[in-house]
Design an enzyme around this catalytic site. Structure first.
Site, short mmCIF file in Angstrom:
data_model
loop_
_atom_site.label_atom_id
_atom_site.label_comp_id
_atom_site.label_asym_id
_atom_site.label_seq_id
_atom_site.Cartn_x
_atom_site.Cartn_y
_atom_site.Cartn_z
N LYS A 71 -10.91 -1.08 10.09
CA LYS A 71 -10.97 -2.22 9.14
C LYS A 71 -11.30 -3.40 9.97
CE LYS A 71 -8.23 -0.23 5.71
NZ LYS A 71 -7.11 -0.48 4.78
N GLN A 77 -4.99 -5.31 6.52
CA GLN A 77 -5.85 -6.06 6.10
C GLN A 77 -6.03 -7.31 6.56
OE1 GLN A 77 -8.00 -5.70 3.50
NE2 GLN A 77 -7.36 -3.81 3.27
N ASP A 119 2.49 -4.89 8.05
CA ASP A 119 1.25 -3.95 7.98
C ASP A 119 -0.07 -5.07 8.14
OD1 ASP A 119 -0.76 -2.84 7.00
OD2 ASP A 119 0.19 -1.85 5.42
N HIS A 163 0.85 -1.07 0.08
CA HIS A 163 0.11 0.15 -0.02
C HIS A 163 0.74 1.12 -0.05
CE1 HIS A 163 -2.86 2.94 1.91
NE2 HIS A 163 -3.79 2.01 1.37
N CYS A 212 -4.65 2.41 -3.82
CA CYS A 212 -3.35 3.05 -3.13
C CYS A 212 -2.29 1.95 -3.29
CB CYS A 212 -3.43 2.99 -1.76
SG CYS A 212 -4.66 4.35 -1.19
#
Ligand SMILES: *Cc1c(COP(=O)(O)O)cnc(C)c1O
Length: 412
Positions: free
Chosen positions: A232, A209, A206, A129, A370
């Site tokens: 999220k 997600q 990260d 991202h 992104c």
């Protein structure tokens, strides 16, 4: 697991009642929300937590001797412990509240600016991202470190043999997302972490997600930093967390100066507060932190095993139907992926399809998500992305498929 079992253990009709927004209409049609990879919807339990906070105990924390301040402080710190347990961090103070994934990444990147020197190397993946690319480019510019990229293949998997070649004694940091927001690929972070540690590099994952779909165990992963956003994972916007191993959080300098992050201040010398407060300058998002904890409770009340299994059914069901549409290409066909489907149809612009779907009440994402380097890899301007959560249904997918077919007819 068998169909029968999944239906008895997963009652999606009941679950949908928790989400007031799913009752609304868009353009006269019942909302079908397939933009979950951008942000998830909020259950009543989390909304109630927010209303309760502002109705009953809104106060600044860690400061007041009065009752409201103590209640708010307790609830905020309880939320930190909930998050610690959920991610299995060893210590509650290894959980730093942030405003979200982007903030967490910038906090770490900023901290490393004092630890890196010219010639050091940072590795990111081709699946990142923008928020996991730009901070490292800025860090390289300010320190003279060099940015290297783990390439991907056409399935949307990272090429680990190339990763091996990039690693060496100069590698100081490796940054990779757990799951790609653009393609849904689940990256082999266990292997990446192990390989990076062999050359002494730290790893930041990260988890923006992955948190809605996978319950990570940061100690078992032996990951150095892990970041995510509450919005999220059925929580509110403006709050997230950074997990960092104690040894690393002690090594990194503070990110922002201000109230709450100091032990003592004089004009000669200021000493910093202990963890986690060293990284939490100013009045935090108290309500957000508490609501983040409520979102974690909510997700656990459904159960991650059930969520993963049900979402996989949705993914398989939708993928099969999409593959039957002539001229449709799915980008990201890894064997290891979550319920994200990125696709294009012939030469039709993704935006045009997205606009027609919206007229029919269906929310999908169109564009580069992104992640422009991924779009460049496939030589496309963008994709249409449908991303599912556990509150979506096969009936919604059926409506989406027939709406998509109508849109294609209109546009070709
Ligand atoms: C959403 C997302 C981000 C950014 O999260 P913010 O909440 O906007 O800070 C970063 N990485 C991935 C993989 C994401 O999906």
């Amino acid at each position: 697991m068998s169909e029968a079992l999944s239906h008895t253990t997963f009652n999606v009709k009941q679950i949908r009642k928790d989400f007031p927004i799913l009752k609304r209409k868009v353009n006269g049609k019942p909302l079908i929300y397939f933009d979950n990879a951008a942000t998830s919807q909020t259950p009543q339990q989390v909304i109630d937590t927010i209303v309760d906070y502002y109705s009953n105990y809104n106060a600044n924390i860690h400061r007041g001797v009065h009752a409201l301040s103590q209640e708010a402080t307790d609830a905020y710190e309880q939320a930190r412990i909930k998050i610690q347990k959920h991610f299995n961090a060893a210590k509650a103070y290894e959980i730093i509240f942030t405003s979200g994934t982007t903030h967490g990444i910038n906090l770490v990147a900023n901290g490393f600016s004092s630890l890196l020197k010219k010639g050091d190397e940072i590795i990111v993946s081709a699946l990142e991202h923008h928020s996991n690319i730009v901070p490292w480019q800025m860090l390289c510019e300010s320190t003279g470190a060099v940015l290297k990229v783990i390439p991907m293949n056409t399935n949307g998997d990272l090429v680990l043999s190339e990763f091996d070649k990039l690693l060496n004694q100069n590698t100081k940091l490796v940054f990779v997302n757990h799951i790609s927001n653009a393609l849904g690929t689940i990256n082999p972070i266990e292997t990446i972490i192990e390989k990076a540690h062999k050359v002494g590099a730290a790893v930041l994952v990260d988890g923006a997600q992955s948190c809605p779909h996978i319950k990570p165990d940061v100690q078992a992963l032996d990951v150095d930093f892990y970041v995510c956003s509450a919005h999220k994972i059925c929580g509110p916007t403006g709050i997230g967390m950074l997990y960092g191993k104690e040894e690393w959080l002690k090594k990194l300098p503070p990110y922002q100066g201000g109230g709450e992050m100091i032990a003592e201040v004089s004009f000669e010398k200021t000493t910093y507060a202990d963890l986690p407060h060293k990284f939490e300058a100013g009045t935090p998002n108290v309500c957000g932190g508490i609501a983040f904890g409520a979102a974690i409770d909510y997700m656990n009340s459904i159960g991650f095993d059930a969520i993963v299994q049900y979402e996989h059914e949705l993914l398989v069901y939708a993928t099969k139907q999409l593959q039957n549409i002539e001229g449709l290409t799915i980008y990201g066909t890894s064997e290891h992926k979550t319920s994200v489907i990125s696709f294009n149809v012939g030469n039709i612009h993704p935006y045009d399809i997205g606009t027609i779907l919206d007229k029919m009440g269906i929310a999908v994402r169109t564009g580069h998500h992104c992640a422009q380097p991924i779009m460049d890899f496939y030589k496309i301007p963008g994709t249409i992305r449908a991303s599912f959560m556990f509150y979506n249904t096969k009936e919604e997918i059926d409506i989406f498929i027939s709406a998509l077919k109508k849109a294609i007819l209109m546009l070709s």
